[in-house]
Scaffold this motif. Structure first.
Motif, PDB file in Angstrom:
ATOM      1  N   THR A  17      53.073  43.426  48.485  1.00  0.00           N
ATOM      2  CA  THR A  17      53.768  43.131  47.231  1.00  0.00           C
ATOM      3  C   THR A  17      55.270  43.096  47.452  1.00  0.00           C
ATOM      4  O   THR A  17      55.963  42.209  46.941  1.00  0.00           O
ATOM      5  N   ARG A  18      55.780  44.029  48.237  1.00  0.00           N
ATOM      6  CA  ARG A  18      57.215  44.037  48.535  1.00  0.00           C
ATOM      7  C   ARG A  18      57.615  42.790  49.330  1.00  0.00           C
ATOM      8  O   ARG A  18      58.675  42.213  49.105  1.00  0.00           O
ATOM      9  N   CYS A  19      56.778  42.379  50.248  1.00  0.00           N
ATOM     10  CA  CYS A  19      57.041  41.151  51.017  1.00  0.00           C
ATOM     11  C   CYS A  19      57.018  39.931  50.107  1.00  0.00           C
ATOM     12  O   CYS A  19      57.834  39.013  50.262  1.00  0.00           O
ATOM     13  N   GLN A  20      56.085  39.916  49.158  1.00  0.00           N
ATOM     14  CA  GLN A  20      56.019  38.801  48.213  1.00  0.00           C
ATOM     15  C   GLN A  20      57.300  38.746  47.374  1.00  0.00           C
ATOM     16  O   GLN A  20      57.838  37.667  47.121  1.00  0.00           O
ATOM     17  N   TYR A  21      57.778  39.908  46.943  1.00  0.00           N
ATOM     18  CA  TYR A  21      59.031  39.970  46.187  1.00  0.00           C
ATOM     19  C   TYR A  21      60.175  39.381  47.011  1.00  0.00           C
ATOM     20  O   TYR A  21      60.936  38.536  46.528  1.00  0.00           O
ATOM     21  N   ASP A  22      60.318  39.823  48.259  1.00  0.00           N
ATOM     22  CA  ASP A  22      61.383  39.311  49.132  1.00  0.00           C
ATOM     23  C   ASP A  22      61.275  37.806  49.313  1.00  0.00           C
ATOM     24  O   ASP A  22      62.280  37.094  49.301  1.00  0.00           O
ATOM     25  N   TYR A  23      60.047  37.319  49.467  1.00  0.00           N
ATOM     26  CA  TYR A  23      59.802  35.881  49.632  1.00  0.00           C
ATOM     27  C   TYR A  23      60.304  35.104  48.408  1.00  0.00           C
ATOM     28  O   TYR A  23      60.964  34.075  48.536  1.00  0.00           O
ATOM     29  N   LEU A  24      59.970  35.607  47.213  1.00  0.00           N
ATOM     30  CA  LEU A  24      60.380  34.925  45.984  1.00  0.00           C
ATOM     31  C   LEU A  24      61.902  34.949  45.812  1.00  0.00           C
ATOM     32  O   LEU A  24      62.501  33.948  45.427  1.00  0.00           O
ATOM     33  N   ILE A  25      62.524  36.079  46.117  1.00  0.00           N
ATOM     34  CA  ILE A  25      63.977  36.197  45.998  1.00  0.00           C
ATOM     35  C   ILE A  25      64.676  35.260  46.986  1.00  0.00           C
ATOM     36  O   ILE A  25      65.655  34.586  46.637  1.00  0.00           O
ATOM     37  N   GLU A  26      64.161  35.168  48.200  1.00  0.00           N
ATOM     38  CA  GLU A  26      64.738  34.257  49.204  1.00  0.00           C
ATOM     39  C   GLU A  26      64.666  32.807  48.761  1.00  0.00           C
ATOM     40  O   GLU A  26      65.472  31.982  49.184  1.00  0.00           O
ATOM     41  N   ARG A  27      63.710  32.488  47.933  1.00  0.00           N
ATOM     42  CA  ARG A  27      63.544  31.116  47.458  1.00  0.00           C
ATOM     43  C   ARG A  27      64.234  30.850  46.123  1.00  0.00           C
ATOM     44  O   ARG A  27      63.987  29.859  45.473  1.00  0.00           O
ATOM     45  N   GLY A  28      65.083  31.790  45.707  1.00  0.00           N
ATOM     46  CA  GLY A  28      65.927  31.548  44.546  1.00  0.00           C
ATOM     47  C   GLY A  28      65.419  32.086  43.217  1.00  0.00           C
ATOM     48  O   GLY A  28      66.030  31.820  42.185  1.00  0.00           O
ATOM     49  N   TRP A  29      64.329  32.814  43.222  1.00  0.00           N
ATOM     50  CA  TRP A  29      63.832  33.401  41.975  1.00  0.00           C
ATOM     51  C   TRP A  29      64.774  34.515  41.540  1.00  0.00           C
ATOM     52  O   TRP A  29      65.326  35.244  42.365  1.00  0.00           O
ATOM     53  N   GLU A  30      64.950  34.669  40.247  1.00  0.00           N
ATOM     54  CA  GLU A  30      65.695  35.794  39.692  1.00  0.00           C
ATOM     55  C   GLU A  30      64.838  37.056  39.787  1.00  0.00           C
ATOM     56  O   GLU A  30      63.609  36.973  39.839  1.00  0.00           O
ATOM     57  N   HIS A  31      65.495  38.222  39.788  1.00  0.00           N
ATOM     58  CA  HIS A  31      64.773  39.497  39.900  1.00  0.00           C
ATOM     59  C   HIS A  31      63.699  39.632  38.823  1.00  0.00           C
ATOM     60  O   HIS A  31      62.549  39.951  39.120  1.00  0.00           O
TER      61      HIS A  31
END
Length: 61
Positions: A17-31
């Motif tokens: 889940t933490r890796c998925q969060y990092d992946y989404l943030i790297e792709r420009g998703w807001e927190h």
């Protein structure tokens, strides 16, 4: 029944889940967008206290 609202990714015990969060943030998703997505898909979010009533959980003083 309503899922828990989790705003801190470190609350999750699951490394994926933490890796998925990092992946989404790297792709420009807001927190908040990333947290909504993760919370909706993760099993930990639905493992809160049993809700006997529809009211929010508050302590009585």
């Amino acid at each position: 029944m309503k899922n828990l609202e989790i705003d801190d990714v470190n609350t999750f015990y699951d490394d994926i889940t933490r890796c998925q969060y990092d992946y989404l943030i790297e792709r420009g998703w807001e927190h908040h967008e990333a947290m909504e997505r993760i919370t909706a898909q993760n099993k930990e979010a639905s493992r809160g206290f049993m809700q006997w009533e529809s009211e929010s959980n508050q302590t009585n003083n």
